[in-house]
Structure formats: structure tokens, C-alpha cells
Design an enzyme around this catalytic site. Structure first.
Site, PDB file in Angstrom:
ATOM      1  N   LYS A   1       0.857  -1.187   0.000  1.00  0.00           N
ATOM      2  CA  LYS A   1       0.000   0.000   0.000  1.00  0.00           C
ATOM      3  C   LYS A   1       0.892   1.236   0.000  1.00  0.00           C
ATOM      4  CE  LYS A   1      -3.929   2.084   2.485  1.00  0.00           C
ATOM      5  NZ  LYS A   1      -4.810   2.012   3.677  1.00  0.00           N
TER       6      LYS A   1
ATOM      7  N   SER B   1      -9.836   2.305   2.629  1.00  0.00           N
ATOM      8  CA  SER B   1      -8.893   2.977   1.761  1.00  0.00           C
ATOM      9  C   SER B   1      -7.903   2.042   1.075  1.00  0.00           C
ATOM     10  CB  SER B   1      -8.112   4.017   2.573  1.00  0.00           C
ATOM     11  OG  SER B   1      -7.279   3.360   3.521  1.00  0.00           O
TER      12      SER B   1
ATOM     13  N   SER C   1     -10.313   0.267   6.879  1.00  0.00           N
ATOM     14  CA  SER C   1      -9.629   0.364   5.580  1.00  0.00           C
ATOM     15  C   SER C   1      -8.981  -0.920   5.074  1.00  0.00           C
ATOM     16  CB  SER C   1      -8.563   1.461   5.625  1.00  0.00           C
ATOM     17  OG  SER C   1      -9.169   2.719   5.480  1.00  0.00           O
TER      18      SER C   1
END
Ligand SMILES: [Mg+2]
Ligand SMILES: [Zn+2]
Lengths: 484, 95, 486
Positions: A78, A155, A179
Site C-alpha cells: 500500500k 482505503s 480500511s
């Protein structure tokens, strides 16, 4: 797509050990998928050269027998984790040229275990969002999309989409209010947010410091167990990191659930809960009951207030954490005649709308005259929500809930875009866990009538991720969810 | 507690963000909507509740006083939009 | 003490002053990072990724900074708080890399305390300490290298600070000055801050208001930031008080504002008014759990505490017979006090004190030497005083001996021996000289006998001169009178 990229991490490790294919072959196969999967917009930065070098090293180690726990496993990271000499953007214009001179502790652990980094995965800007639509680099597309492009959740949307579409063997995520779990649910895969303090936050671009936790997103429960073992661990560089031994999580997968008490919070079943969600929830409970677990209704009385509490605390911390993006030491800089002009122009142009909104809400709830009414109030509510869970765990070992009340929705959904609160409401089942600092795992349970995945969430006692893996493995076996 | 246009401007300045004049009204509306929603917290009496600051009720660890970092000027300045003579450079600051 | 009252044609006013002092903590590494605290290095060298506020960087607390703060708190006779909390103070500034300062707000590490200051009229006054907290320093901006740009050096960013806040207890510039000197003395004794105001390791903000004598109201105060010497602090109070009085007497009002004192003009000018003041949005620092100290820890620090100036002064007065003034001067600086104690050991302490306060300090001053570099060792100064006490040399000869000691660093006993400077106390030898002087000055003898008895002093002088100063003056005096009166 070659078959080897559909293997789980556990299967891949076995195959690499047995020299069924080399790490370089494997990495090339994933790089090939990435090239063919660019329509998902899952990666912000691809780093094929670095990955191939790491894979070559892995192959050497398999040959000379010094292979480590994740030797040669191609991962996506990420783009919130700082990676040394690899651009790290937080999916923001304000950091789109930032190349960290340091490595986050979590990614360092993965590198130390021999992982291969394929690239940096897309996310909501600064991890603020539940649909991955706030990324400066554009939205990620859910691989389950049919006629219209769907959001992957957020997210960690790039992470979830990349795992689902086999653009990496597994990925890292971060979870501040859901997330990891929400995108895992939307993309039909598995993810775990460990206990606050389990994974070091050092080198992860901070969103809300008291809520942020890193965790893995992977194809199944076992892969999450393998990855979390590597990612977790005490770190002196993070004062909120806990010095508690990390157990061998894989060893929990074979345990039985007989005798465990599974709590079902009644507040998570409000009037009007989507009947499909309710049905899957009951089904998951039945699987466990059939295996000898006790199912018990419990109460988390302040559940209703978790979202509002979260949307005070998280923006408040974010408003302060994001002050440093001011155009002076790194990142994007806009011109300004005076220093304040430079700050204002840089930040107004550098941040997207959702980030600006949250910074201002956060600034407001901390400002003189409003602190007690909002911020302090929310900290007190956080205590009550935390106490709810502590009381509940006197009666049960694990809490079972749906991960999200909905399935993936279309990109650009009007109701979500017009009213930010509608978007915030999607986090209703996930945020309490962050407020209480607890570990929680999401795994796929089945498909909606329209063919989209639903996720189930398991919430555990502090530092009891092991029991989550134990219970999740049983649901996984019984649900027989067919991954993408 | 509804906020007014002046507050929106003040909050924007404290955040070092600019809101175009024509967007102030809409921003105010949006903020008030969010703040109204947050005010549902007032349904609960929290007078006797201690605020929760740190979930893992750990206390602060302390580090030994030894120098183990620094001396990395190049890395410090590498990402700077403007650096001169080994300093970060900004428009002239006048008090 | 003499009250400080400003009298105008319209009335009498008194000042009310409080101080906030930022003191740099002596430690090897910074308070929240492991970069060096060294100064004077090239720009941005002693800077870690944490100090530069890089994304994802986290603070970790330096044990030594806490230790130094607790020591200082004990030195201020203050309450050490077992529970304290770090907070963020949010404001944008080029010197502040994260655009917030990690400081302490609601729960500081040190609570209320007090210290006593010595005033010129010999009185002492108690000054209350409101609190002391620890926080990080900012970097420095350099404005004079480029006409259109400022340059940022982060070497100082993250150095530990102790911020001491006093109660508004000062009623005169003198009291504030005496406090700062006393505080500096305590910090240096403890080794927790070097106290150099001109180098910025101790920085003082001064809050001034005035009120009519006899009133106990608290009027609007103005804060003058970073006044960088004791003298300037005293001047700033005086000029700011006068400004307030003039405004009030002309029917105006004082606005709460932050001002800057300019020593060249002796005036302050406004930096920013309250309506543009910052809204710091303090909140508990989520990257650092609360700081909890145990009783055992605090007791252990107490056990390391050394004798501080007040206690030392009291002991010098009570057990060594010093005057309060001498004791105060000698105790202000730890090195002086230690030198004194060493010199006085086994000798006449009061005489040693006199010698230090006069010839010795004058010599150091003239030579621009620090006491630790003194050519005259404490032991030798003690020996010199001993030679006087035991009448081996006279006070006058002693001055010559000291002169030699300050050049050569030699033992005074050796100097006296080698140069034959021992005092003559042998009455036979002195009588011989007196007889010679009387014999060669018959006119003065006659005049003496005719009633000019004050000529005795002249005879004494002649005798001592002839003895090259070695004759004991008391003996000479006695024998001269005996012989003349015969
Ligand atoms: Mg700044
Ligand atoms: Zn301060």
C-alpha cells in the site's frame, strides 16, 4: 493469467521450495498480470527492476538453502508505507514526488523475510475514504465489476483489488476505521487489522495516530496468518508498539472452535438491515454452532455513537498529522510570495477535497471554544465504546458481525458523493474496533443476488489474533467461498 | 452549534487552506450538516467518564541518551523543493 | 526591600511581572530523536528523519531529558508529578518541521515550587513557580544570507527544553534580575542547563502589567518575547511599565499583545495583537502514551541531589562565619563555592572569603580567566591566609606574595622562604633598629618629648621601612612608644 499466480502464499512457498518454478519466473508472471491488469488502476508505482533483483536473490537462497519465511513471495505494498528509494505518495498530489530515504518497520520485516516488492498500491488519498475514489491517481476498479465499474472499497482499495485480480500474491494494508476489512469484503478476499500496537507504525504515513494499524490483505485466512507473523512485532521506534510475543499464527488454524463462545451484538442488527447480510450472518453463526461453539447474543450499547465519535477523533488527529505537508522540506510546493501564501497555495492545490474537508473538520473540533464540546466529548465516548467491548468479552471469546452493510457500489455513486455522511455510514460495523484498539478480521462469506461478495467480521480480545485465525479458518472451510 | 461564514474562513486559515469566496456558503452548509450529525453524541451524559487517550494502557517507554542518528544531510535535503547552501529555502519570513 | 514605585504627577504605580523561561536541557541527544544536540556544526547536520518531520516518523522520549527535568524540579523545590502527558501545540512555522510542537499542556512534569532571591538591601524574597514542562525546541531561520529568502537550519529542532513559568510575583526589575541570576545559578549547579542567555540556551519571555499602588487588580499584560540578557529583562520591565502608565494616565487602554524589546532603543514594539493570535489547538500527543514516574524513581533522583546555593550559603554563614553578602556572592557560582571551601579548609574562612572577594577575583578579572583556570590554587590561597593568620607575614607582604603566586602559581610558603619575607617578631632585632632610628633623628625625638606625640607614627614607619617591611607592626608600635616615653 498463468496458473501460478492463482496460488495462495502458502501454496507458492511450497512450490518454490520444491523448485516447481523459480522466484524470477513467478515475479515475471505477476509483472505480466500487472501489465494486463492496468485497467484496475491498482498500482501507483510499479517497480519491476527492484522486484526482479529481489527474486534473483530469492532463487539463490532457495538454491543454497538460506531461504527465509517469505522468500520470493511477490507482494504489493500500500502506498502509505514508506519504502526506501521507492516513491511513496499516499495517493496525494502533495507527495507525488516523494522518495523516502528510509524503510517502514513493517515493510522492513517483510524484506527481511525475503519478500519481493512488485510496487506501490493505490489507496484513498492519505487513507481517507471508503471507496478509493479520493486518490489523486484516480479510482481503483473492483475486479468483481460487471457492467459498471465498481469501487473496491477503501482505503486499501488498490491492495484488495490487486490481491483479488492476482496482481500480487498478497498485499499490505492499513486500517484506521475499516480500511483493510471493508475493501477485503468488497473484493471477496481476507484481511486482518491486528490489535493496536501489534504492528509498528514507524514509517507509515500517519492518518490518525491513535487508530492506524497495518495488516495483511490476502487470498485466504492462512495467508493472512503467514503475513501477519512477519509484519508484526515490537519496535522501539514506535512508542505505541507493544512488547508482546508474536505467536505462530498458522498453528491456530488447526484448532477447534468447540467450547468457544461467539458473541453476536444485537446493536449490529438494526431495523432495516439488508436481509442478505442478516442471512449470511446467521449462516456463519450456524457453521460455528455446528462445530460446537456456543452462540450468544451480546450487547455493545454505544455502537450507535461510534461513527460520530470516529469522525471527530480521526479528523482531529489528521489535521495535525497532515500539517507537515507544507511545501518546505519535501513534496509538492506551489509558489507564494510570503510564507503563508506558500503554505496555503501548496496545501490547497496539493490536497484533494476529502482530505481538505477532514483537515478543516479536525481543525474545528480542536479549536478554542469547541474542544470540550467535540474532541473531549468524543474521547469520553471512546472510553464508553471501549468499555462496551471489555464487558462483552467477559461473556464471549470472539464477536461475529458482518463487515459492511452493503456490497461494492458503482464508482461515482451520486448519494455517496453528494453527502459525505452517506459514505461515512458504510464504516458502521468497522470503526468501533479501531476506537477500542481491537483485532478484527474480515473474510468472504458468499455472494449477493447480484453476484458481489459479502464479508464477515470477527472481532477478538486485545492481542488475541490467534483465536480470530482459528474461528475464521472454520468459517472459511464451511462457507466454501469461490474466490475470483 | 452552527458555524458561520467567518468561522469557516478562520478554520480555513488555521488549516492553511483556501476556500474560494463563492464556495464558503456551501462549505458552511456541509460543515453544519456533519457537525449536526456529530452532535448526536450529546444524547449520552459523559460527565463522569474519563477521556480515553491511549487504548493499550501502556506507559511511555524511554530511550537511552545516545546519538544514533543524524549526519544524513543529503537524505534530509533530497526531497526539498528548494534548498540552498545546505539549508531549506523559503520566501523571506518577516515577523 | 526598597519598594519600586513609579511616581508621576498624577499618581503612584507598581509593576506586576511574571516570567517564562525556556532552558535548553543538557543531554547528548534530542528529546524525541537520537540526533546530536551539538551546536556550531554545519547546517542540517545534526538532524534525523524525525527532526525533519518526515512522513511516518515517530517521537521516542529521551530518558536523560526526563531525569534532568526531575532534577531541576527538585532544585526549584517543586512538586514532581508522577503522571504527565505530552500534547501537540499546532501552528505553522518554517522552523517547526511537523508544524506542531510536542510539549506538555494539561499535565506538566513539574508542578508548583518556589525559589528565594537575594536583594541588594540584604533581604530575600520568595518567588513562586507555577509549573515547569518539557518540550522540543524549534529550528532556526537565517534571514540575512539572501534578500528575498529565509534559510532553515534544523540542527536545533528537537533539542529538549524546560519551560519554567513563574507566578506574577515580581514587583521590580531588580527582583526579576535577581531571580534570573538565581535560576541560572541553580541550573548550573545541577548541570541541567548551561544558562547562557546570550547564546540562547536560556530565553526569557517577560509579562508586564501595572496597577495603582494599593490596588490588587490584575490589569492587561503584555508579553515581551525572547529578551536575551538579565540587563535587558530589567530594562524591558522598566520601559514597558512606563509605557503602560503613560497610556493609562492619558486615558487609554493597554491591549493584550506580544511585543519585542529592542535593547538599542530601550523600547518594545508590537509583534502581534491578540485578535490575530494563534489558536494552538492543543490535544494529547497520540504518538506518546502518558509519562508515569514511580516513587522509587523520584526518590532515586532526590538521592543524587547536591547541595544547592541557598543551602550552601546558609552553611557558609552558620558554620564558617561568613556575612550573608559574602556567602551569597561566593555561592552564586558552584565553582567559586567549591574553590572557597577547598581554600578555607583548616584556615580562617572569613579571611579566605575576604581574599577571594577582593584580590583573587580582581586578579581573575584582570587576567580574564575562569576560576577553573586560576594560576593560584585553592590550597595555595589557603596557605597564604594561614601565613597571615600565624603572623609569618604581614598583610602588606602578603599582597606581594599573592602577586608572585598569580604569576608563577607557586606555593606561598616557598616564596616567603626563598625571598626571606618572614616577619620579624624578635624584639631584640627590632630594638636594635629602633635605637638606630632614634639615634639618627634627635630633632624629632625632642619634638616628640615636647608634646608632638603623633610623631610616634613616623618613627614606626621608619622602623618598618628599615626592616624592609618584615618587622611586625604591632611589636614595633609598642616598642617605639616605650623607648620614646622613657
Ligand atoms: Mg513548518
Ligand atoms: Zn515553550
Amino acid at each position: 493469467m498463468t496458473e501460478i499466480t492463482t496460488f495462495s502464499v502458502a501454496e507458492t512457498l511450497k512450490a518454490l521450495k520444491n523448485k516447481e518454478f523459480s522466484a524470477v519466473e513467478l515475479t515475471k508472471a505477476y509483472l505480466h498480470n500487472m501489465e494486463n491488469g492496468r485497467q484496475y488502476n491498482a498500482y501507483i508505482t510499479e517497480c519491476a527492476d527492484v522486484a526482479l533483483k529481489q527474486a534473483e536473490e530469492a532463487d539463490k537462497r532457495y538454491i543454497n538453502g538460506t531461504n527465509r519465511a517469505l522468500e520470493g513471495i511477490p507482494l504489493g505494498i500500500k502506498d502509505l508505507f514508506c519504502t526506501k528509494d521507492i516513491r511513496t505518495t499516499a495517493a496525494s498530489h502533495i507527495l507525488d514526488n516523494f522518495v523516502p530515504p528510509y524503510e517502514s518497520t513493517v515493510t522492513q520485516h517483510l524484506l527481511d523475510d525475503g519478500a519481493v516488492f512488485l510496487g506501490k498500491l493505490n489507496l484513498d488519498e492519505f487513507a481517507m475514504g471508503g471507496s478509493n475514489e479520493t486518490s489523486y491517481f484516480g479510482p481503483v476498479i473492483n475486479p468483481w465489476s460487471k457492467d459498471k465499474p465498481l469501487v473496491p472499497g477503501g482505503s486499501s482499495g488498490g491492495s484488495a483489488a490487486a490481491v483479488a485480480a492476482h496482481l500480487c500474491a498478497a498485499a499490505t494494508g492499513t486500517d484506521t476505521g475499516g480500511s483493510i476489512r471493508e475493501p477485503a469484503a468488497f473484493c471477496g478476499i481476507t484481511g486482518i487489522k491486528p490489535t493496536y500496537g501489534r504492528c509498528s507504525r514507524y514509517g507509515i504515513v500517519a492518518f490518525a495516530s491513535s487508530l492506524d494499524q497495518a495488516g495483511p490483505i490476502a487470498q485466504d485466512v492462512r495467508d493472512c496468518a503467514i503475513l501477519l507473523k512477519s509484519m508484526a512485532g515490537f519496535d522501539e521506534k514506535d512508542s505505541t508498539s507493544c512488547n508482546i510475543t508474536v505467536p505462530d499464527y498458522e498453528s491456530f488454524l488447526n484448532r477447534e472452535v468447540k467450547g468457544l463462545t461467539i458473541g453476536l451484538p444485537k446493536e449490529y442488527r438494526p431495523e432495516g438491515l439488508n436481509p442478505e447480510v442478516a442471512a449470511y450472518w446467521d449462516k456463519a453463526a450456524e457453521y460455528l454452532k455446528a462445530r460446537g461453539a456456543n452462540i450468544k447474543e451480546i450487547s455493545l450499547p454505544h455502537t450507535k455513537y461510534a461513527l460520530a465519535t470516529y469522525y471527530v477523533l480521526a479528523p482531529a488527529e489528521a489535521s495535525s498529522n497532515l500539517a507537515r505537508y507544507d511545501g518546505i522540506r519535501y513534496g509538492f510546493r506551489a509558489d507564494g510570495q510570503h510564507l503563508d501564501d506558500l503554505y496555503i497555495n501548496t496545501r490547497t492545490q496539493g490536497f484533494g477535497a476529502e482530505v481538505r474537508r477532514r483537515i478543516m473538520i479536525g481543525t474545528y473540533v480542536l479549536s478554542a471554544g469547541y474542544y470540550d464540546a467535540y474532541f473531549l466529548k468524543a474521547q469520553k465516548m471512546r472510553r464508553l465504546i471501549h468499555n462496551d467491548f471489555m464487558n462483552a468479552f467477559k461473556e464471549c471469546d470472539v464477536i461475529l458481525t458482518p463487515t459492511s452493510p452493503i456490497t461494492a457500489f458503482p464508482i461515482g455513486d451520486e448519494s455517496m458523493l453528494q453527502n459525505p455522511i452517506n459514505m461515512y455510514l458504510n464504516d458502521v460495523f468497522t470503526v468501533s474496533v479501531n476506537l477500542a484498539g481491537l483485532p478484527a478480521l474480515s473474510l468472504p462469506i458468499g455472494l449477493s443476488a447480484t453476484g458481489l461478495p459479502y464479508g464477515m467480521q470477527l472481532i477478538g480480545k486485545p492481542f488475541d489474533e490467534g483465536t480470530l485465525f482459528n474461528v475464521a479458518a472454520k468459517i472459511e472451510t464451511d462457507a466454501k467461498f469461490e474466490r475470483k | 452549534m452552527a458555524i458561520d461564514n467567518l468561522t469557516v474562513k478562520r478554520i480555513a486559515f488555521l488549516s492553511r487552506l483556501k476556500i474560494e469566496d463563492e464556495k464558503i456558503e456551501a462549505t458552511k452548509e456541509e460543515f453544519n450538516k456533519i457537525l449536526n450529525w456529530i452532535e448526536e453524541l450529546n444524547e449520552i451524559d459523559t460527565n463522569s467518564v474519563e477521556p480515553l487517550i491511549s487504548v493499550n494502557d501502556a506507559t511511555l517507554r524511554m530511550r537511552e541518551d545516545v546519538v544514533t542518528s543524524g549526519n544524513c544531510l543529503k537524505d534530509i535535503l533530497k526531497n526539498a523543493p528548494s534548498a540552498e547552501y545546505d539549508y531549506f529555502a523559503v520566501p523571506k519570513v518577516v515577523e | 526591600m526598597a519598594e519600586y514605585i513609579i511616581e508621576t504627577t498624577k499618581g503612584k504605580w507598581e509593576v506586576v511581572v511574571g516570567l517564562e523561561i525556556h532552558c535548553q536541557i543538557i543531554s547528548k541527544s534530542k528529546i524525541f530523536s537520537s540526533a546530536s544536540t551539538e551546536f556550531g556544526d554545519d547546517p542540517n547536520v545534526n538532524v534525523s528523519f524525525v527532526d525533519a518531520g518526515m512522513p511516518g516518523m515517530l517521537p521516542t522520549l529521551n530518558k536523560e531529558c526526563v531525569h534532568q527535568a526531575v532534577k531541576t524540579g527538585l532544585g526549584l523545590n517543586a512538586k514532581i508529578n508522577k503522571y504527565s502527558e505530552f500534547s501537540r501545540k499546532n501552528y505553522f512555522y518554517a522552523d517547526m518541521p511537523t508544524d506542531y510542537q510536542i510539549t506538555q499542556f494539561r499535565y506538566p512534569i513539574v508542578g508548583e515550587g518556589e525559589i528565594f532571591v537575594d536583594l541588594s538591601d540584604g533581604s530575600t524574597k520568595k518567588i513562586g513557580i507555577e509549573r515547569m514542562h518539557i518540550e522540543q525546541d524549534a529550528g532556526k531561520s537565517i534571514h540575512d544570507l539572501n534578500p528575498t529568502k529565509s534559510y532553515i537550519d534544523l540542527n536545533r529542532a528537537g533539542v529538549g527544553l524546560m519551560e519554567i513559568v513563574t507566578k506574577p510575583d515580581f514587583r521590580s526589575p531588580e527582583e526579576a534580575g535577581a531571580f534570573l541570576r538565581k535560576l541560572r545559578s541553580i541550573l548550573r549547579y545541577l548541570g541541567t542547563c548551561d544558562g547562557n542567555m546570550d547564546e540562547g540556551s536560556m530565553r526569557c519571555d517577560v509579562n508586564v502589567s501595572v496597577r495603582p499602588v494599593g490596588s490588587d487588580e490584575l490589569r492587561t499584560r503584555c508579553e515581551m518575547k525572547n529578551v536575551n540578557s538579565v540587563k535587558f529583562v530589567m530594562q524591558a520591565i522598566e520601559s514597558e511599565a512606563k509605557r503602560h502608565i503613560e497610556v493609562y494616565e492619558n486615558g487609554g487602554t493597554i491591549e493584550q499583545e506580544t511585543r519585542q524589546f529592542d535593547p538599542t532603543t530601550g523600547q518594545s514594539k508590537v509583534m502581534r495583537k491578540k485578535e490575530f493570535a494563534h489558536d494552538y489547538r492543543y490535544f494529547p500527543e497520540p504518538d506518546l502514551p502518558p509519562l508515569v514516574l514511580t516513587d522509587e524513581y523520584i526518590e532515586a533522583v532526590k538521592a543524587e541531589m547536591i547541595e544547592l546555593p541557598d543551602a550552601k550559603k546558609q552553611r557558609f554563614i552558620e558554620t564558617m562565619g561568613l556575612t550573608p553578602y559574602d556567602a551569597m556572592v561566593l555561592c552564586e557560582n558552584k565553582e567559586n563555592a567549591e574553590f572557597f571551601e577547598k581554600a578555607a579548609a583548616g584556615h580562617d574562612a572569613k579571611k579566605v572569603a575576604n581574599w577571594m572577594m577582593s584580590d583573587f577575583f580582581a586578579m581573575l578579572n584582570k587576567k580574564r580567566l575562569d576560576i577553573t583556570q586560576s594560576p593560584v590554587s585553592a590550597e595555595n590561597l589557603g596557605r597564604l591566609v594561614e601565613l597571615i593568620s600565624t603572623e609569618v607575614i604581614s598583610g602588606k607582604i602578603a599582597k606581594d606574595v599573592f602577586e608572585i603566586m598569580s604569576e608563577t602559581g607557586e606555593n606561598p610558603e616557598k616564596i616567603v622562604e626563598e625571598k626571606g619575607l618572614k616577619q620579624v617578631t624578635d624584639t631584640g632585632a627590632i630594638e636594635t633598629i629602633i635605637d638606630t632610628v632614634i639615634a639618627s633623628n634627635p630633632d624629632n625625638v625632642t619634638a616628640y618629648k615636647n608634646g608632638k606625640t603623633n610623631l610616634a607614627g613616623w618613627f614606626v614607619g621608619q622602623v618598618i621601612k628599615m626592616s624592609q617591611g618584615k618587622a611586625n607592626p604591632a611589636i614595633v608600635n609598642k616598642l617605639v612608644r616605650e623607648k620614646l616615653d622613657k
